[in-house]
Design a protein around this motif. Structure first.
Motif, mmCIF file in Angstrom:
data_model
loop_
_atom_site.group_PDB
_atom_site.id
_atom_site.type_symbol
_atom_site.label_atom_id
_atom_site.label_comp_id
_atom_site.label_asym_id
_atom_site.label_seq_id
_atom_site.Cartn_x
_atom_site.Cartn_y
_atom_site.Cartn_z
ATOM 1 N N LEU A 37 0.825 -1.204 0.000
ATOM 2 C CA LEU A 37 0.000 0.000 0.000
ATOM 3 C C LEU A 37 0.861 1.256 0.000
ATOM 4 C CD1 LEU A 37 -2.862 -1.047 2.446
ATOM 5 C CD2 LEU A 37 -3.070 -0.628 -0.018
ATOM 6 N N ILE A 72 -1.644 -7.576 -1.238
ATOM 7 C CA ILE A 72 -2.143 -6.624 -0.233
ATOM 8 C C ILE A 72 -2.811 -7.468 0.856
ATOM 9 C CG2 ILE A 72 -3.601 -4.614 0.207
ATOM 10 C CD1 ILE A 72 -3.360 -3.896 -2.736
ATOM 11 N N PRO A 75 -6.278 -5.202 2.963
ATOM 12 C CA PRO A 75 -6.685 -3.959 2.303
ATOM 13 C C PRO A 75 -7.214 -2.944 3.311
ATOM 14 C CG PRO A 75 -7.541 -5.889 1.150
ATOM 15 C CD PRO A 75 -6.986 -6.379 2.451
ATOM 16 N N GLY A 249 -4.808 1.793 -3.747
ATOM 17 C CA GLY A 249 -4.856 0.486 -3.092
ATOM 18 C C GLY A 249 -6.221 -0.153 -3.078
#
Length: 291
Positions: A37, A72, A75, A249
């Motif tokens: 991120l 990721i 998140p 992101g």
């Protein structure tokens, strides 16, 4: 670039996967952020430094020395998902879930999956935690937003994409049907395998040429072209950004082609001991056992 999040010696870092040499360029070791991120938020400056690291040959690790995680792992927001976005999938959904609505949707159907659903390549899909014993697979291309914004037009949408990854939108079908909505049945912990990497947008000049293939125990179940989407990626980004600010992101799962387990007669739900693989070249193959 083929970016990955990986773990070595219990420390999580980010790197670039060199598939030719089976090596990982450790980006964290050269001063870049330690998570994906942060790299996405760094924009082109971060990507330029990553490219320099590849050329310099600094800090390379053998691929077999690391464990690849979801690109990721957690998140910032729920994963944004699109329902019924392949015409052939619409038919099988309508047959199995009559309450899902009639025919091809006129506008994109949007739902979300909780952040706690995300697991990485090789991690076990916990199908046994589904109280209804109806866990199903859905191989999907996922878009990762780079430059955020609101009111993004479809003509500018591709400029806002950082890259692409793969998700398996695992779903409890009986929960989905029973609650007559999709969030609960798709948000069980561990029901969103993601990975194996995040391929930057420049590596995929024409995303419509990608093919989504899902196999269970080596048997091909899904094989669909991204070009068959009812609502393409620019329309999805435009639609979402009309009502919310997309942020760096954010992950958009773009829908699944026909061939899911509920579409068979009788349904072929996942069971302990199964092995699911979703392939989208050049992103790679996302493989997970079922437990």
């Amino acid at each position: 670039m083929h970016l990955i999040t990986f773990k070595q010696n219990n420390h999580s870092r980010i790197g670039v996967l060199d598939t030719v040499r089976n090596e990982v360029v450790d980006l964290t070791a050269i001063g870049l952020p330690g998570d994906m991120l942060a790299l996405i938020n760094a924009g082109e400056v971060g990507l330029d430094k990553a490219r320099e690291a590849i050329v310099s040959g600094e800090v390379r690790l053998a691929l077999n020395e690391v464990k690849i995680l979801a690109p990721i792992p957690r998140p910032l927001r729920n994963i944004l998902c699109v329902g019924k976005n392949y015409r052939d999938h619409v038919s099988e959904v309508q047959s199995a879930l009559p309450s899902s609505g009639d025919g091809v949707p006129e506008l994109p159907i949007i739902f979300t999956k909780a952040t706690t659903t995300v697991i990485g390549p090789g991690d076990t899909i916990p199908a046994s935690q589904d109280p209804t014993d109806s866990a199903d697979y859905e191989g999907e291309l996922a878009v990762v937003i780079g430059k955020g914004g609101r009111g993004i037009s479809r003509h500018q949408a591709m400029e806002h994409i950082f890259g692409y990854t793969i998700i398996n939108d695992v779903t409890s079908r009986r929960m989905q049907k029973g609650h007559q909505q999709w969030f609960l049945g798709k948000s069980l912990d561990g029901f969103c395998p993601m990975g194996p990497g995040l391929v930057t947008r420049d590596e995929i000049p024409d995303v419509t040429q990608l093919q989504v293939k899902t196999s269970v125990n080596g048997e091909i179940r899904q094989d669909g072209s991204v070009a068959q989407m009812i609502f393409d990626i620019p329309i999805l980004i435009e639609t979402l950004s009309q009502t919310m600010t997309l942020e760096p992101g954010d992950i958009i799962a773009t829908g699944t082609p026909a061939g899911v387990g509920m579409g068979f007669e009788p349904p072929r739900f996942l069971k302990t001991g199964d092995w699911v693989a979703v392939t989208i070249d050049p992103i790679g193959t996302l493989e997970n056992p079922v437990g």
